[in-house]
Design a protein around this motif. Sequence first.
Motif, PDB file in Angstrom:
ATOM      1  N   SER A  15     -25.801 -53.516 -20.967  1.00 27.72           N
ATOM      2  CA  SER A  15     -26.411 -52.657 -21.985  1.00 27.72           C
ATOM      3  C   SER A  15     -25.280 -51.906 -22.585  1.00 27.72           C
ATOM      4  N   ASP A  16     -25.327 -50.563 -22.505  1.00 29.98           N
ATOM      5  CA  ASP A  16     -24.285 -49.849 -23.123  1.00 29.98           C
ATOM      6  C   ASP A  16     -23.150 -49.044 -22.093  1.00 29.98           C
ATOM      7  N   GLY A  17     -23.098 -49.743 -21.098  1.00 26.29           N
ATOM      8  CA  GLY A  17     -21.926 -49.588 -20.221  1.00 26.29           C
ATOM      9  C   GLY A  17     -20.608 -50.304 -20.438  1.00 26.29           C
ATOM     10  N   ASP A  40     -29.386 -50.991 -16.225  1.00 30.22           N
ATOM     11  CA  ASP A  40     -29.308 -51.187 -17.559  1.00 30.22           C
ATOM     12  C   ASP A  40     -30.509 -51.061 -18.318  1.00 30.22           C
ATOM     13  N   HIS A  41     -30.251 -50.608 -19.730  1.00 28.46           N
ATOM     14  CA  HIS A  41     -31.447 -50.317 -20.459  1.00 28.46           C
ATOM     15  C   HIS A  41     -32.108 -51.792 -20.677  1.00 28.46           C
ATOM     16  N   ASP A  42     -33.378 -51.565 -20.538  1.00 25.18           N
ATOM     17  CA  ASP A  42     -34.209 -52.787 -20.848  1.00 25.18           C
ATOM     18  C   ASP A  42     -33.734 -54.090 -20.486  1.00 25.18           C
ATOM     19  N   ILE A  75     -39.077 -41.821 -23.784  1.00 25.83           N
ATOM     20  CA  ILE A  75     -38.608 -41.267 -22.393  1.00 25.83           C
ATOM     21  C   ILE A  75     -38.166 -42.661 -21.594  1.00 25.83           C
ATOM     22  N   HIS A  76     -37.507 -42.204 -20.571  1.00 25.76           N
ATOM     23  CA  HIS A  76     -36.893 -43.330 -19.828  1.00 25.76           C
ATOM     24  C   HIS A  76     -37.470 -43.352 -18.522  1.00 25.76           C
ATOM     25  N   ILE A  77     -37.738 -44.515 -17.953  1.00 33.41           N
ATOM     26  CA  ILE A  77     -38.336 -44.780 -16.880  1.00 33.41           C
ATOM     27  C   ILE A  77     -37.425 -45.853 -15.889  1.00 33.41           C
ATOM     28  N   LEU A  99     -37.501 -55.956 -29.486  1.00 34.77           N
ATOM     29  CA  LEU A  99     -37.740 -54.765 -30.281  1.00 34.77           C
ATOM     30  C   LEU A  99     -36.263 -54.234 -30.542  1.00 34.77           C
ATOM     31  N   ARG A 100     -35.380 -54.269 -29.612  1.00 35.31           N
ATOM     32  CA  ARG A 100     -33.992 -53.838 -29.768  1.00 35.31           C
ATOM     33  C   ARG A 100     -33.311 -54.399 -30.882  1.00 35.31           C
ATOM     34  N   ILE A 101     -33.400 -55.698 -30.874  1.00 34.91           N
ATOM     35  CA  ILE A 101     -32.667 -56.656 -32.115  1.00 34.91           C
ATOM     36  C   ILE A 101     -33.220 -55.930 -33.685  1.00 34.91           C
ATOM     37  N   GLU A 102     -34.675 -55.926 -33.514  1.00 36.17           N
ATOM     38  CA  GLU A 102     -35.311 -55.475 -34.878  1.00 36.17           C
ATOM     39  C   GLU A 102     -34.501 -54.111 -35.072  1.00 36.17           C
ATOM     40  N   ARG A 103     -34.695 -53.147 -34.127  1.00 35.75           N
ATOM     41  CA  ARG A 103     -34.238 -51.684 -34.355  1.00 35.75           C
ATOM     42  C   ARG A 103     -32.772 -51.891 -34.972  1.00 35.75           C
ATOM     43  N   SER A 104     -31.814 -52.694 -34.395  1.00 37.89           N
ATOM     44  CA  SER A 104     -30.671 -52.536 -34.679  1.00 37.89           C
ATOM     45  C   SER A 104     -30.390 -52.814 -36.229  1.00 37.89           C
ATOM     46  N   ILE A 132     -28.589 -54.301 -27.114  1.00 35.95           N
ATOM     47  CA  ILE A 132     -28.030 -53.418 -28.178  1.00 35.95           C
ATOM     48  C   ILE A 132     -28.653 -52.307 -28.354  1.00 35.95           C
ATOM     49  N   GLY A 133     -27.866 -51.320 -28.516  1.00 34.01           N
ATOM     50  CA  GLY A 133     -28.373 -49.917 -28.363  1.00 34.01           C
ATOM     51  C   GLY A 133     -27.531 -48.859 -29.737  1.00 34.01           C
ATOM     52  N   ARG A 134     -27.933 -47.717 -29.516  1.00 38.69           N
ATOM     53  CA  ARG A 134     -27.336 -46.504 -30.433  1.00 38.69           C
ATOM     54  C   ARG A 134     -25.989 -46.463 -30.172  1.00 38.69           C
ATOM     55  N   PRO A 135     -25.323 -46.438 -28.689  1.00 35.24           N
ATOM     56  CA  PRO A 135     -24.188 -46.319 -28.430  1.00 35.24           C
ATOM     57  C   PRO A 135     -23.131 -47.080 -29.023  1.00 35.24           C
ATOM     58  N   HIS A 136     -23.579 -48.476 -29.437  1.00 29.78           N
ATOM     59  CA  HIS A 136     -22.591 -49.541 -29.838  1.00 29.78           C
ATOM     60  C   HIS A 136     -22.559 -49.267 -31.297  1.00 29.78           C
ATOM     61  N   GLU A 150     -17.544 -40.525 -31.070  1.00 33.86           N
ATOM     62  CA  GLU A 150     -19.346 -41.131 -30.421  1.00 33.86           C
ATOM     63  C   GLU A 150     -20.266 -39.919 -30.740  1.00 33.86           C
ATOM     64  N   GLN A 151     -19.714 -38.760 -29.907  1.00 32.43           N
ATOM     65  CA  GLN A 151     -20.452 -37.783 -29.700  1.00 32.43           C
ATOM     66  C   GLN A 151     -21.191 -37.142 -31.278  1.00 32.43           C
ATOM     67  N   GLN A 152     -19.804 -37.286 -32.022  1.00 36.66           N
ATOM     68  CA  GLN A 152     -20.354 -36.572 -33.510  1.00 36.66           C
ATOM     69  C   GLN A 152     -21.320 -37.655 -34.134  1.00 36.66           C
ATOM     70  N   ALA A 153     -21.243 -39.170 -33.824  1.00 37.86           N
ATOM     71  CA  ALA A 153     -22.056 -39.814 -34.465  1.00 37.86           C
ATOM     72  C   ALA A 153     -23.816 -39.720 -34.167  1.00 37.86           C
ATOM     73  N   PHE A 154     -23.725 -39.383 -32.836  1.00 38.97           N
ATOM     74  CA  PHE A 154     -25.134 -39.048 -32.252  1.00 38.97           C
ATOM     75  C   PHE A 154     -25.448 -37.595 -33.144  1.00 38.97           C
ATOM     76  N   LYS A 155     -24.758 -36.775 -32.990  1.00 42.50           N
ATOM     77  CA  LYS A 155     -25.085 -35.414 -33.645  1.00 42.50           C
ATOM     78  C   LYS A 155     -25.333 -35.446 -35.067  1.00 42.50           C
ATOM     79  N   PHE A 249     -23.814 -43.547 -15.051  1.00 44.40           N
ATOM     80  CA  PHE A 249     -22.415 -43.587 -15.344  1.00 44.40           C
ATOM     81  C   PHE A 249     -22.392 -44.830 -16.304  1.00 44.40           C
ATOM     82  N   HIS A 250     -21.786 -44.418 -17.517  1.00 42.01           N
ATOM     83  CA  HIS A 250     -21.410 -45.412 -18.619  1.00 42.01           C
ATOM     84  C   HIS A 250     -20.041 -45.873 -18.551  1.00 42.01           C
ATOM     85  N   ALA A 251     -19.098 -45.204 -18.601  1.00 45.05           N
ATOM     86  CA  ALA A 251     -17.656 -45.651 -18.873  1.00 45.05           C
ATOM     87  C   ALA A 251     -16.661 -44.629 -17.924  1.00 45.05           C
TER      88      ALA A 251
HETATM   89  P1  AMP Z   1     -30.596 -46.262 -26.938  1.00 47.66           P
HETATM   90  O1  AMP Z   1     -30.916 -46.767 -25.537  1.00 47.66           O
HETATM   91  O2  AMP Z   1     -30.116 -47.272 -28.034  1.00 47.66           O
HETATM   92  O3  AMP Z   1     -31.866 -45.490 -27.399  1.00 47.66           O
HETATM   93  O4  AMP Z   1     -29.430 -45.250 -26.802  1.00 47.66           O
HETATM   94  C1  AMP Z   1     -29.586 -44.302 -25.717  1.00 47.66           C
HETATM   95  C2  AMP Z   1     -28.199 -44.093 -25.012  1.00 47.66           C
HETATM   96  O5  AMP Z   1     -27.533 -43.429 -25.922  1.00 47.66           O
HETATM   97  C3  AMP Z   1     -28.229 -43.425 -23.992  1.00 47.66           C
HETATM   98  O6  AMP Z   1     -28.489 -43.931 -22.648  1.00 47.66           O
HETATM   99  C4  AMP Z   1     -27.099 -42.737 -23.839  1.00 47.66           C
HETATM  100  O7  AMP Z   1     -26.251 -43.679 -23.340  1.00 47.66           O
HETATM  101  C5  AMP Z   1     -26.446 -42.725 -25.190  1.00 47.66           C
HETATM  102  N1  AMP Z   1     -26.820 -41.265 -26.029  1.00 47.66           N
HETATM  103  C6  AMP Z   1     -27.924 -40.764 -26.190  1.00 47.66           C
HETATM  104  N2  AMP Z   1     -27.713 -39.488 -26.892  1.00 47.66           N
HETATM  105  C7  AMP Z   1     -26.417 -39.366 -26.945  1.00 47.66           C
HETATM  106  C8  AMP Z   1     -25.572 -38.398 -27.407  1.00 47.66           C
HETATM  107  N3  AMP Z   1     -26.091 -37.120 -27.925  1.00 47.66           N
HETATM  108  N4  AMP Z   1     -24.217 -38.466 -27.180  1.00 47.66           N
HETATM  109  C9  AMP Z   1     -23.652 -39.605 -26.637  1.00 47.66           C
HETATM  110  N5  AMP Z   1     -24.588 -40.652 -26.091  1.00 47.66           N
HETATM  111  C10 AMP Z   1     -25.739 -40.534 -26.223  1.00 47.66           C
END
Ligand code: AMP
Length: 278
Positions: A15-17, A40-42, A75-77, A99-104, A132-136, A150-155, A249-251
């Motif tokens: 996933s996003d690790g 990992d996510h999903d 939310i995450h389960i 869903l993740r591909i469509e979202r990307s 694929i997720g937002r961190p990519h 990356e932090q700024q990208a989220f912000k 843990f991611h990285a």
């Molecule tokens: P997604 O699974 O695509 O919705 O992305 C969620 C993931 O993005 C989370 O598991 C984190 O790894 C990362 N994430 C979420 N919010 C932030 C943030 N504010 N800054 C950095 N990483 C984040």
Amino acid sequence: MGLPHYDLHCHSTASDGALSPIELLELAKNNNIEVLALTDHDTVAGVKVLQAENPAEIKIITGAELTCLWNGRVIHIVGLGVNLESDDLKSYLANLSDLRIERSKKIAQQLISMGLPDVFEQAKQFAGQGSIGRPHFARALREQGAVANEQQAFKKYLGIGKKGDVKMAWPELSETVGVIKAAGGIAVLAHPTKYKMTFTKLRLVIADFVGCGGEAIEVSYPGVTPDHHYHLLRIAKENNLLLSAGSDFHAPSQGWTDLGKYPPIKFEGQHVLERLLN
Ligand code: AMP
Ligand code: MN
Ligand code: MN
Ligand code: MN
């Protein structure tokens, strides 16, 4: 209490690790972890790699961190101890992958609409075979110089409520808990204080979670304050929830966390490992 050194929440390149499942396993050995759940996510693709590896030193617990909706909020389960051969789980995860591909594609469009470069191909490349997720996207935006980090990208663009936080019809909480149970696993509410909810709202989430068969809650993870921790322990006790913990843990570059690292649980409630290891 004689619990082994464990980590029940972490990510790999599935996933996003940043580390491959095998690299993660090496780190787990270095950090003297005895029980590891890769969540990992999903997806459970990384878990399959670890199962095939069947390391002598580390007990592998199957897992995934599932994206779902409670009253329209994400939310995450975490599902632990799930049977990877469950047909219900397989079709559920196939839908999540779609869903993740469509979202990307939608995320890429949203970013373009804000005057940012088209980072779709690069984000896809960073995700590789993984979920694929937002961190990519955050990483791609950084690489293209659109943000400093990356932090700024989220912000600015990808975080909760921002335009790049594209709403999707993720499964409902009850469906997610249901599929974990159908696969013989334990549903764990992940990092409860990371949803920008008040404790009042969180208690409503937890009531519904318990109502549909949720059995455990993370009470310790990086960033949890001592105050939150005690609050979560109380909520766990009131709801008869098993306790869980993990590093998320991611990285290795996230200096503030490491595999196997999270604040110690300050209370001897029943731990989810007591169920998982028996
Ligand atoms: P997604 O699974 O695509 O919705 O992305 C969620 C993931 O993005 C989370 O598991 C984190 O790894 C990362 N994430 C979420 N919010 C932030 C943030 N504010 N800054 C950095 N990483 C984040
Ligand atoms: Mn993540
Ligand atoms: Mn999460
Ligand atoms: Mn996570």
